[in-house]
Each structure stands twice: as structure tokens, then as C-alpha cells.
Design an enzyme around this catalytic site. Sequence first.
Site, PDB file in Angstrom:
ATOM      1  N   HIS A   1      31.989  46.238  48.710  1.00  0.00           N
ATOM      2  CA  HIS A   1      32.504  47.442  49.392  1.00  0.00           C
ATOM      3  C   HIS A   1      32.022  48.738  48.741  1.00  0.00           C
ATOM      4  O   HIS A   1      32.210  49.821  49.310  1.00  0.00           O
ATOM      5  CB  HIS A   1      34.037  47.442  49.391  1.00  0.00           C
TER       6      HIS A   1
ATOM      7  N   ASP B   1      37.321  34.405  50.791  1.00  0.00           N
ATOM      8  CA  ASP B   1      38.592  34.798  51.400  1.00  0.00           C
ATOM      9  C   ASP B   1      38.652  34.548  52.907  1.00  0.00           C
ATOM     10  O   ASP B   1      39.652  34.895  53.548  1.00  0.00           O
ATOM     11  CB  ASP B   1      38.934  36.266  51.075  1.00  0.00           C
TER      12      ASP B   1
END
Length: 292
Positions: free
Chosen positions: A111, A229
Site C-alpha cells: 500500500h 488475507d
Amino acid sequence: MGSYHPECPDRLDAINDRLISSGIEGHLVRHTAPPAEREQLERAHSADYIDALEAASPEEGLHYIDPDTALNPHSLDAARHGAGAVVLATDLVLRGDCSRAFCAVRPPGHHAERGRAMGFCIFNNVAVGALHAIEAYGLERVAIVDFDVHHGNGTEHIFTGDDRVLMVGTFQHPLYPYSGFDTKERNMVNVPLSAGSGSDAFRAAVTNKWLPALEAHAPELIIISAGFDAHREDPLASLRFTEADYAWVTRTLVEVANRHAKGRIVSSLEGGYNLSALGRSATEHVRELLAS
Ligand SMILES: [Zn+2]
């Protein structure tokens, strides 16, 4: 990041425990990550950004960069070593010391944009690695593969329009950081998946979208943003992948690497927040990286 936070030190313990109990540990060569050098970080991040991080690094307590992302007195050092792990792994595979490497690092990186930390990420570890391969070794084509459940907005931000790097990814949409679903750049192959998508949707995306692009790009090195995830047990998202899917996609990428990249893959941990599922998934990923 604070005691409540899912991006916690126990994550690496979970991976290490499972590597040991599975017997895979005995087949691995371990290296300690050095810190990335300033020059290596500046290939992916602006000098102003790195200066600002150094100024914000606290002597005690936490400094919040955003509500999800904090620095404690050791975070910046950890982030330097995280990026340095991918630099060392890139050195090892491009020198021919090994053909594949997995970097069990925190904090994650995908990110982090050129001048912005967000989403638990400080330095973009895979971007630093890809640019090291290009600038220190002269590679002309690198592929970054991102199967984390969240869109790798930072990696896309750094490489958008850079034809030396092909990025292929899957992610849940809509979900943080709410980007990537409408990307048109030709070097970005994004496949958003709706909540509840599982093995079939993931494997179709890989087969129908990623693989044609990877074959056309013919990367000399594959770098993986390995977030786990999207696992069905993960508490932060709602995709339904299993460890068998992580084994399958890794095997598929090893085949691409064997065809185009002399087998070379550098993989770096991103997300994965159910500790048991993370340990199992990362172990299956590493098991397939070890295969010839
Ligand atoms: Zn994630």
C-alpha cells in the site's frame, strides 16, 4: 502498531512454527535481512518522504501516520530491514546463489506509495526489489504478482505506465483501499473479485487474465506480493481462498518463471491475519517455491 492491531509480531512466529512443524524448515537456507540503503529506497520513494518519516519517528510511544498505520521507535528500522530483505533476495536469485526466495517480513509494503505510507505499509518492499533488479542488474522486464486480498495501490502508483514492470493482481472489491477496479494502464492487469469469491473465481482470473499477460511480458524475474488475507478464515476480508489455492498459484508461477525467468522468483509477505491460516498458507507457498 499497538497491541490491538492485526499486523502483529505473532504473524512471523505463526509462519516459522508451521515451517518447522511441516518439516520444510530443514530444506531452507536462512538469511538475516540487512537494512535497505537510502539509495535503494530512493528508487521507489521520494527523498522528501524518507526525510519526513525520519523526522516523524518517535523516541517513545506511537506516531500515527493514518488511523491504521503507526510508527513506534523501532518501526522505521524494521521497515528498512523489510525492504532490505527483498533487496538481498533479489541479489541472491540474480547472482544465481538460489533460484527462489521468500521474505518473511513486517511491516508489509504494497500500500505504500512513492510519497505516502498507508494501510500498515511504510516502504514498498516489492517495488524496492523490482527497481533494484532493473537498476543494479539491468533487467528489462520484471513482473509483480499480487494476490493479497487488498489492491496493491502503492505498487500500482509507483509503476503505472512503466513498461519495464507488468503488475498482475486479484483483490476483493469493494474493499480497502477502494482502488484498482477501474485501472486502464496496459501494464496493470487487475482482477477485482466480489465478496464470497473462492477458488474457482481466483483460478479463472489467474488462467484467463494473468497468464496471457505474463506470457506476453516474458519477465526475467517474478516478484510476488504474497498476502494470505484472501484465505476463507481471514478476519479482515471476505474471499474464500484455501491453502490449496496458494499452492496452486505458486506452482503455476514457478512454471512461468521456469519458462521465462530461469526459475527466478522473489516472494515477500504482505497481509494475512488469521494466524493459523497464515502459517498454513505461507508454508504451502514456500513448499511450492522449493519445487523444481
Ligand atoms: Zn491485505
